[in-house]
Enzyme design. Sequence first.
Site, short mmCIF file in Angstrom:
data_model
loop_
_atom_site.label_atom_id
_atom_site.label_comp_id
_atom_site.label_asym_id
_atom_site.label_seq_id
_atom_site.Cartn_x
_atom_site.Cartn_y
_atom_site.Cartn_z
N HIS A 39 0.86 -1.18 0.00
CA HIS A 39 0.00 0.00 0.00
C HIS A 39 0.90 1.24 0.00
CE1 HIS A 39 -2.42 -3.02 2.22
NE2 HIS A 39 -3.48 -2.41 1.74
N ASP B 296 2.21 1.92 3.41
CA ASP B 296 3.19 0.97 3.95
C ASP B 296 4.61 1.52 3.84
OD1 ASP B 296 1.17 -0.88 4.34
OD2 ASP B 296 1.50 -1.86 2.40
#
Length: 446
Positions: A103, A106
Amino acid sequence: MAGFFTDVPERIAFGGLESTDPLTFKVYEPDRMVLGKRMEDHLRIAVCLWHSFNWPGSDVFGVGTFDRPWLQPGADPMEAARAKVDAAFEFVAKLGVPFFTFHDRDVAPEGGSFAETRDRLQAVVAEIEGHMDRTGIRLLWGTANLFSHPRYAAGAATNPDPEVFAYAAAQVKHMLETTHRLRGANYVLWGGREGYETLLNTDLAREEAQLARFLTLVAEHKHRIGFTGTLLLEPKPQEPTKHQYDYDSATVDAFLVRHGLAEEYRVNLEANHATLAGHSFEHEVAVAISRGILGSIDINRGDPQNGWDTDQFPNSVDELAIAVYEILRAGGLTTGGFNFDAKLRRQSLDRSDLFHAHIGGIDTLARALLVAADLLETGGLSDEMERRYAGWADGLGAAILDGGLSLPEIGARLVEEGIEPRPRSGGQERLENLVNQRIWSIDRDR
């Protein structure tokens, strides 16, 4: 943070079933040929960055337990992001698998504005590009986190506030372009907050229309920028919401057909999401294949005693073999792969535990592949199925299916030919025994 996994100095090697070294693969051999194709190319394994590097080991009752220095409070956010990415690529390279997934949140922290957040991501992506060029590791898929920030408490695309919709659209635009820049094979949208907690304040028709518009905008932008990867939707029935609109494969397919998006999206199926929906994993795979929408797999498992998404590493060949068989029977994955969307347990504190977890899960998946290939080659299941439906190939069955008989004509034929059908055994237990035999005997002489 170079050298984070110093207790695993070398790339994980194949040791075979007799190996006593826990840091070796017992089954997974990337170059082993299975049905004329390398095992690595069948499985297309990916490591996810969120559970392995962006989760501290916390739960609803306790704080994080893991040794993840980049997640410590007070760390400089960009220095921490770079250290996290360094450790992630060290891990994936030493594990020896070809892909990673992430993501936007992340790898890069939120900034004080959308513009600052966007710039932070681009700065870290430049580091990721360097790691990819150096290691040859590729991006299976990218995605935007549209669920963690408080702005998305009431959803992203389905939010009652159009400004939140706009923010989410801009975030996906940027992450889709980033995935394209990194030559990702797919782009995933998970509707974790796209659902409702109570019908007392929810307009279902309005929210469905918003979601359809959002997904249409994403598909249009994919073509605008020339991204040739696959757009994937990830079904889940509930948690974090009471009910999510992408409940399962069948629900997603109906939504796509209803809104003219059937040619634009496929599904990214997660094993634990399937069981939360009350299905088996192989059911979800088979439904997606039957609808022509299977794209990719998040491979994990749940705990049968817990009613939530535990995201554990797979450890049962029995549970995976038939799902993988369905995938092979349909021709295998194309742009998709098997992404290890799985978490360590909170008490698995050693840095090397991350290797042990992935090694075990990958070996389980590899053995399931061997069993599935054997079932396909020996043809036991396919022969039984062909015999079971043989009556539809010609005669009465064919006449019914091709429209040659009306309802009155079917009734008349029943009387004229004296048709009195008798039940036939489905032979379930015999077929279960056949599958078990292949599981027990695979590689017996190797």
